[in-house]
Design a protein around this motif. Structure first.
Motif, PDB file in Angstrom:
ATOM      1  N   MET A   1      47.905  18.938  43.671  1.00 21.05           N
ATOM      2  CA  MET A   1      47.409  20.303  43.436  1.00 21.05           C
ATOM      3  C   MET A   1      48.587  21.237  43.187  1.00 21.05           C
ATOM      4  SD  MET A   1      44.528  22.414  44.311  1.00 21.05           S
ATOM      5  CE  MET A   1      44.229  23.920  45.205  1.00 21.05           C
ATOM      6  N   ARG A   2      48.687  21.808  41.996  1.00 19.54           N
ATOM      7  CA  ARG A   2      49.783  22.713  41.650  1.00 19.54           C
ATOM      8  C   ARG A   2      49.347  24.149  41.905  1.00 19.54           C
ATOM      9  NH1 ARG A   2      54.433  20.350  41.271  1.00 19.54           N
ATOM     10  NH2 ARG A   2      55.169  22.118  40.067  1.00 19.54           N
ATOM     11  N   THR A   3      49.971  24.772  42.881  1.00 21.67           N
ATOM     12  CA  THR A   3      49.641  26.157  43.211  1.00 21.67           C
ATOM     13  C   THR A   3      50.790  27.074  42.822  1.00 21.67           C
ATOM     14  OG1 THR A   3      48.308  25.419  45.089  1.00 21.67           O
ATOM     15  CG2 THR A   3      49.029  27.712  45.126  1.00 21.67           C
ATOM     16  N   ALA A   4      50.463  28.183  42.171  1.00 21.33           N
ATOM     17  CA  ALA A   4      51.479  29.181  41.826  1.00 21.33           C
ATOM     18  C   ALA A   4      51.140  30.490  42.510  1.00 21.33           C
ATOM     19  CB  ALA A   4      51.524  29.386  40.315  1.00 21.33           C
ATOM     20  N   VAL A   5      52.182  31.249  42.849  1.00 21.40           N
ATOM     21  CA  VAL A   5      51.985  32.564  43.470  1.00 21.40           C
ATOM     22  C   VAL A   5      52.379  33.636  42.451  1.00 21.40           C
ATOM     23  CG1 VAL A   5      52.782  34.131  45.282  1.00 21.40           C
ATOM     24  CG2 VAL A   5      52.358  31.711  45.817  1.00 21.40           C
ATOM     25  N   TYR A   6      51.494  34.596  42.247  1.00 26.10           N
ATOM     26  CA  TYR A   6      51.784  35.723  41.351  1.00 26.10           C
ATOM     27  C   TYR A   6      51.869  36.980  42.212  1.00 26.10           C
ATOM     28  CZ  TYR A   6      51.061  39.044  37.454  1.00 26.10           C
ATOM     29  OH  TYR A   6      51.185  40.072  36.551  1.00 26.10           O
ATOM     30  N   PRO A   7      53.088  37.394  42.586  1.00 33.96           N
ATOM     31  CA  PRO A   7      53.245  38.523  43.512  1.00 33.96           C
ATOM     32  C   PRO A   7      53.384  39.850  42.774  1.00 33.96           C
ATOM     33  CG  PRO A   7      55.381  37.551  43.124  1.00 33.96           C
ATOM     34  CD  PRO A   7      54.405  36.829  42.207  1.00 33.96           C
ATOM     35  N   GLY A   8      53.078  40.925  43.460  1.00 32.48           N
ATOM     36  CA  GLY A   8      53.288  42.244  42.861  1.00 32.48           C
ATOM     37  C   GLY A   8      52.706  43.349  43.702  1.00 32.48           C
ATOM     38  N   SER A   9      52.809  44.569  43.166  1.00 32.96           N
ATOM     39  CA  SER A   9      52.238  45.726  43.855  1.00 32.96           C
ATOM     40  C   SER A   9      50.778  45.932  43.449  1.00 32.96           C
ATOM     41  CB  SER A   9      53.019  46.996  43.528  1.00 32.96           C
ATOM     42  OG  SER A   9      54.375  46.819  43.802  1.00 32.96           O
ATOM     43  N   PHE A  10      50.474  45.654  42.192  1.00 30.47           N
ATOM     44  CA  PHE A  10      49.103  45.782  41.674  1.00 30.47           C
ATOM     45  C   PHE A  10      48.453  47.102  42.095  1.00 30.47           C
ATOM     46  CE2 PHE A  10      49.998  41.232  42.385  1.00 30.47           C
ATOM     47  CZ  PHE A  10      49.960  40.785  41.079  1.00 30.47           C
ATOM     48  N   ASP A  11      49.151  48.198  41.810  1.00 32.23           N
ATOM     49  CA  ASP A  11      48.715  49.532  42.271  1.00 32.23           C
ATOM     50  C   ASP A  11      48.387  50.449  41.087  1.00 32.23           C
ATOM     51  OD1 ASP A  11      48.272  51.500  44.272  1.00 32.23           O
ATOM     52  OD2 ASP A  11      50.225  52.377  43.815  1.00 32.23           O
ATOM     53  N   PRO A  12      47.330  50.215  40.334  1.00 26.97           N
ATOM     54  CA  PRO A  12      46.317  49.152  40.450  1.00 26.97           C
ATOM     55  C   PRO A  12      46.601  48.012  39.460  1.00 26.97           C
ATOM     56  CG  PRO A  12      45.570  50.795  38.892  1.00 26.97           C
ATOM     57  CD  PRO A  12      46.950  51.214  39.310  1.00 26.97           C
ATOM     58  N   ILE A  13      45.771  46.968  39.553  1.00 24.47           N
ATOM     59  CA  ILE A  13      45.829  45.872  38.578  1.00 24.47           C
ATOM     60  C   ILE A  13      45.511  46.439  37.192  1.00 24.47           C
ATOM     61  CG2 ILE A  13      43.402  45.178  39.036  1.00 24.47           C
ATOM     62  CD1 ILE A  13      44.270  42.281  38.394  1.00 24.47           C
ATOM     63  N   THR A  14      46.238  45.953  36.169  1.00 27.95           N
ATOM     64  CA  THR A  14      46.009  46.411  34.788  1.00 27.95           C
ATOM     65  C   THR A  14      45.598  45.209  33.932  1.00 27.95           C
ATOM     66  OG1 THR A  14      48.234  45.896  34.008  1.00 27.95           O
ATOM     67  CG2 THR A  14      47.920  48.062  35.043  1.00 27.95           C
ATOM     68  N   ASN A  15      45.271  45.496  32.669  1.00 26.28           N
ATOM     69  CA  ASN A  15      44.959  44.406  31.735  1.00 26.28           C
ATOM     70  C   ASN A  15      46.169  43.511  31.500  1.00 26.28           C
ATOM     71  OD1 ASN A  15      42.288  45.024  31.365  1.00 26.28           O
ATOM     72  ND2 ASN A  15      42.644  46.350  29.594  1.00 26.28           N
ATOM     73  N   GLY A  16      47.364  44.079  31.670  1.00 18.20           N
ATOM     74  CA  GLY A  16      48.591  43.283  31.524  1.00 18.20           C
ATOM     75  C   GLY A  16      48.678  42.232  32.628  1.00 18.20           C
ATOM     76  N   HIS A  17      48.391  42.628  33.871  1.00 18.29           N
ATOM     77  CA  HIS A  17      48.362  41.671  34.987  1.00 18.29           C
ATOM     78  C   HIS A  17      47.284  40.620  34.745  1.00 18.29           C
ATOM     79  CE1 HIS A  17      49.802  45.311  37.519  1.00 18.29           C
ATOM     80  NE2 HIS A  17      50.826  44.490  37.437  1.00 18.29           N
ATOM     81  N   LEU A  18      46.111  41.101  34.343  1.00 19.00           N
ATOM     82  CA  LEU A  18      44.978  40.183  34.162  1.00 19.00           C
ATOM     83  C   LEU A  18      45.294  39.127  33.099  1.00 19.00           C
ATOM     84  CD1 LEU A  18      42.143  39.554  35.140  1.00 19.00           C
ATOM     85  CD2 LEU A  18      41.242  41.152  33.439  1.00 19.00           C
ATOM     86  N   ASP A  19      45.983  39.540  32.053  1.00 19.21           N
ATOM     87  CA  ASP A  19      46.411  38.614  30.995  1.00 19.21           C
ATOM     88  C   ASP A  19      47.293  37.498  31.588  1.00 19.21           C
ATOM     89  OD1 ASP A  19      47.251  37.761  28.265  1.00 19.21           O
ATOM     90  OD2 ASP A  19      49.132  38.774  28.752  1.00 19.21           O
ATOM     91  N   ILE A  20      48.236  37.875  32.429  1.00 23.68           N
ATOM     92  CA  ILE A  20      49.131  36.882  33.051  1.00 23.68           C
ATOM     93  C   ILE A  20      48.324  35.972  33.994  1.00 23.68           C
ATOM     94  CG2 ILE A  20      51.152  36.560  34.571  1.00 23.68           C
ATOM     95  CD1 ILE A  20      51.996  37.807  31.922  1.00 23.68           C
ATOM     96  N   ILE A  21      47.379  36.551  34.726  1.00 22.49           N
ATOM     97  CA  ILE A  21      46.567  35.754  35.664  1.00 22.49           C
ATOM     98  C   ILE A  21      45.702  34.749  34.886  1.00 22.49           C
ATOM     99  CG2 ILE A  21      44.740  35.815  37.419  1.00 22.49           C
ATOM    100  CD1 ILE A  21      45.783  38.704  38.118  1.00 22.49           C
ATOM    101  N   GLU A  22      45.056  35.232  33.833  1.00 23.71           N
ATOM    102  CA  GLU A  22      44.190  34.334  33.043  1.00 23.71           C
ATOM    103  C   GLU A  22      44.990  33.181  32.455  1.00 23.71           C
ATOM    104  OE1 GLU A  22      42.341  37.148  30.379  1.00 23.71           O
ATOM    105  OE2 GLU A  22      40.583  37.352  31.685  1.00 23.71           O
ATOM    106  N   ARG A  23      46.135  33.516  31.879  1.00 19.98           N
ATOM    107  CA  ARG A  23      46.948  32.470  31.237  1.00 19.98           C
ATOM    108  C   ARG A  23      47.530  31.503  32.257  1.00 19.98           C
ATOM    109  NH1 ARG A  23      50.732  36.300  28.240  1.00 19.98           N
ATOM    110  NH2 ARG A  23      51.917  34.447  27.750  1.00 19.98           N
ATOM    111  N   SER A  24      48.000  32.013  33.397  1.00 15.70           N
ATOM    112  CA  SER A  24      48.586  31.075  34.366  1.00 15.70           C
ATOM    113  C   SER A  24      47.508  30.234  35.060  1.00 15.70           C
ATOM    114  CB  SER A  24      49.487  31.790  35.373  1.00 15.70           C
ATOM    115  OG  SER A  24      48.873  32.916  35.896  1.00 15.70           O
ATOM    116  N   SER A  25      46.286  30.749  35.123  1.00 17.08           N
ATOM    117  CA  SER A  25      45.205  29.954  35.748  1.00 17.08           C
ATOM    118  C   SER A  25      44.865  28.725  34.903  1.00 17.08           C
ATOM    119  CB  SER A  25      43.953  30.812  35.956  1.00 17.08           C
ATOM    120  OG  SER A  25      43.316  31.054  34.712  1.00 17.08           O
TER     121      SER A  25
END
Ligand code: PNS
Length: 157
Positions: A1-25
């Motif tokens: 099982m390959r787990t990655a951690v995506y850390p940040g402030s996310f204050d608030p989450i933006t479409n830019g963050h979501l793009d990285i989350i979708e692609r890394s998932s």
């Protein structure tokens, strides 16, 4: 099982963050999006609000978990039985700071790799600060944040 951690402030989450989350998932079995709680930055949203917003925005991605951490990121990554930190990289402005952090983390934990994913073109100049500034001045943030959390952000300002 390959787990990655995506850390940040996310204050608030933006479409830019979501793009990285979708692609890394698509690359990892599990992606843990984790909010730093003991940041020196004064956040606009509480940790609970930020967790709730990320959960809403990532509800369509089954292999994403949302969490928070304090202290050293590398200790948290070990705790989660992971050895990968995901970072998004925009234009050139992020480079120097991220380069320094990746080196510090490598020194602290040589077994952990920091992987940089280039932000998609439309999000190169997007940041949480820009979203807050626009929301504060009643500018439209429709293109910048997930639709499901837009109202919550606007209500805050
Ligand atoms: O979204 P941000 O504010 O750019 O995220 C920064 C974050 C949370 C990734 C960074 O500040 C961090 O990893 N902090 C944890 C403390 C730590 O481990 N510091 C050592 C690395 S220099």
């Amino acid at each position: 099982m390959r787990t990655a951690v995506y850390p940040g402030s996310f204050d608030p989450i933006t479409n830019g963050h979501l793009d990285i989350i979708e692609r890394s998932s698509k690359v990892f079995d599990k992606v843990i999006v984790s909010i730093l709680t003991n940041s020196s930055k004064k956040p606009a949203f509480t940790v609970e609000e930020r967790i709730e917003m990320i959960k809403k925005a990532t509800a369509h991605i089954p292999n994403v978990e949302v969490d928070s951490f304090d202290g050293l990121l590398v200790n948290y990554v070990h705790e989660k039985k992971s050895n990968v930190i995901i970072k998004g990289l925009r234009a050139i402005s992020d480079f120097e700071y991220e380069f320094q952090m990746a080196h510090a983390n490598k020194m602290l934990a040589p077994d952990i790799e920091t992987l940089f994913m280039m932000s998609s073109n439309n999000y190169q100049y997007l940041s949480s600060s820009l979203v807050k500034e626009l929301a504060n001045l009643n500018g439209s943030i429709s293109e910048l944040v997930p639709e499901c959390i837009k109202q919550q952000i606007e209500e805050k300002f």
